[in-house]
Design a protein around this motif. Structure first.
Motif, short mmCIF file in Angstrom:
data_model
loop_
_atom_site.label_atom_id
_atom_site.label_comp_id
_atom_site.label_asym_id
_atom_site.label_seq_id
_atom_site.Cartn_x
_atom_site.Cartn_y
_atom_site.Cartn_z
N LEU A 1 -46.19 -57.13 -26.06
CA LEU A 1 -47.46 -56.82 -26.70
C LEU A 1 -47.32 -57.10 -28.19
CD1 LEU A 1 -48.33 -53.44 -24.93
CD2 LEU A 1 -49.25 -55.70 -24.44
N GLN A 2 -48.29 -57.78 -28.75
CA GLN A 2 -48.24 -58.15 -30.16
C GLN A 2 -49.00 -57.17 -31.06
OE1 GLN A 2 -46.24 -60.64 -30.99
NE2 GLN A 2 -45.85 -61.01 -28.82
N ASN A 3 -50.08 -56.63 -30.54
CA ASN A 3 -50.94 -55.73 -31.31
C ASN A 3 -50.30 -54.34 -31.38
OD1 ASN A 3 -53.00 -53.84 -31.95
ND2 ASN A 3 -54.56 -55.32 -31.35
N GLU A 4 -50.14 -53.81 -32.57
CA GLU A 4 -49.50 -52.50 -32.76
C GLU A 4 -50.27 -51.40 -32.03
OE1 GLU A 4 -46.48 -50.12 -33.87
OE2 GLU A 4 -46.60 -52.24 -34.36
N GLU A 5 -51.57 -51.49 -32.00
CA GLU A 5 -52.39 -50.48 -31.29
C GLU A 5 -52.13 -50.54 -29.78
OE1 GLU A 5 -57.07 -49.38 -30.57
OE2 GLU A 5 -56.51 -50.45 -32.41
N ASP A 6 -52.02 -51.74 -29.24
CA ASP A 6 -51.72 -51.89 -27.82
C ASP A 6 -50.35 -51.35 -27.48
OD1 ASP A 6 -54.18 -53.08 -27.38
OD2 ASP A 6 -53.39 -55.13 -27.44
#
Length: 63
Positions: free
Chosen positions: A30-35
């Motif tokens: 996962l690249q997105n910190e929120e994800d």
């Protein structure tokens, strides 16, 4: 079930336990910190749930 060729009987190994385990063939990131935070929260919630025996996922982690 895959056999681990590096474990040979001639090495005098004594097995205490044997079980079948899920091993992901393809890992994902996962690249997105929120994800990442959401996924970690989901995994933690599942692991804390008494009705859940095991949690398997194919997320590659930096632990």
């Amino acid at each position: 079930m895959k056999h681990k060729p590096h474990l040979k009987e001639k090495e005098n190994c004594t097995f205490i336990e044997a079980k079948v385990a899920y091993l992901a063939q393809i890992l994902t990131q996962l690249q997105n910190e929120e994800d990442i935070k959401k996924m970690n929260k989901l995994i933690d919630m599942l692991e804390d749930n008494n009705d859940v025996q095991e949690v398997h996922y194919n997320l590659e982690t930096n632990e």
